[in-house]
Design a protein around this motif. Structure first.
Motif, mmCIF file in Angstrom:
data_model
loop_
_atom_site.group_PDB
_atom_site.id
_atom_site.type_symbol
_atom_site.label_atom_id
_atom_site.label_comp_id
_atom_site.label_asym_id
_atom_site.label_seq_id
_atom_site.Cartn_x
_atom_site.Cartn_y
_atom_site.Cartn_z
ATOM 1 N N ARG A 22 27.464 -16.821 0.387
ATOM 2 C CA ARG A 22 27.036 -16.606 1.774
ATOM 3 C C ARG A 22 25.870 -15.629 1.831
ATOM 4 O O ARG A 22 24.868 -15.882 2.494
ATOM 5 N N GLU A 23 26.011 -14.506 1.137
ATOM 6 C CA GLU A 23 24.939 -13.506 1.135
ATOM 7 C C GLU A 23 23.661 -14.071 0.551
ATOM 8 O O GLU A 23 22.567 -13.837 1.073
ATOM 9 N N ALA A 56 32.580 -17.084 -2.779
ATOM 10 C CA ALA A 56 32.134 -17.566 -1.476
ATOM 11 C C ALA A 56 31.316 -16.496 -0.746
ATOM 12 O O ALA A 56 30.282 -16.803 -0.150
ATOM 13 N N GLU A 57 31.754 -15.249 -0.814
ATOM 14 C CA GLU A 57 31.014 -14.161 -0.172
ATOM 15 C C GLU A 57 29.638 -13.979 -0.804
ATOM 16 O O GLU A 57 28.640 -13.816 -0.104
ATOM 17 N N ILE A 104 22.731 -17.247 0.420
ATOM 18 C CA ILE A 104 22.161 -18.230 1.341
ATOM 19 C C ILE A 104 21.500 -17.533 2.526
ATOM 20 O O ILE A 104 20.402 -17.914 2.948
ATOM 21 N N TYR A 105 22.132 -16.487 3.072
ATOM 22 C CA TYR A 105 21.515 -15.725 4.168
ATOM 23 C C TYR A 105 20.177 -15.135 3.720
ATOM 24 O O TYR A 105 19.201 -15.164 4.460
#
Length: 76
Positions: free
Chosen positions: A29-30, A25-26, A32-33
């Motif tokens: 997230r990175e 998940a982390e 996608i950012y």
């Protein structure tokens, strides 16, 4: 991405231990950012591209006409 693709990813993640799920998940997230940031940069560049081209042409003309001076970066 279709909802089927997202559902597949979720099932894959659910098969992992919880700590690994958190890691995945982390990373997502990175990622996608980073993609969002790249999209913002591309949109910004597209809005200003013509101005950048014009400025580059103007600078090239000034150099050819001997009007340009060397920038002293120590003075900035």
């Amino acid at each position: 991405m279709s909802s089927a693709a997202i559902a597949t990813l979720l099932k894959m993640m659910e098969s992992l231990p919880v700590d690994v799920q958190e890691q995945v998940a982390e990373h997502l997230r990175e990622y996608i950012y980073d993609l969002q940031d790249e999209n913002r940069w591309n949109e910004s560049f597209q809005r200003t591209e013509q101005k950048l081209v014009a400025a580059a042409k103007r600078a090239k003309q000034e150099i050819a006409e001997g009007q340009a001076t060397v920038m002293d970066y120590d003075q900035l």
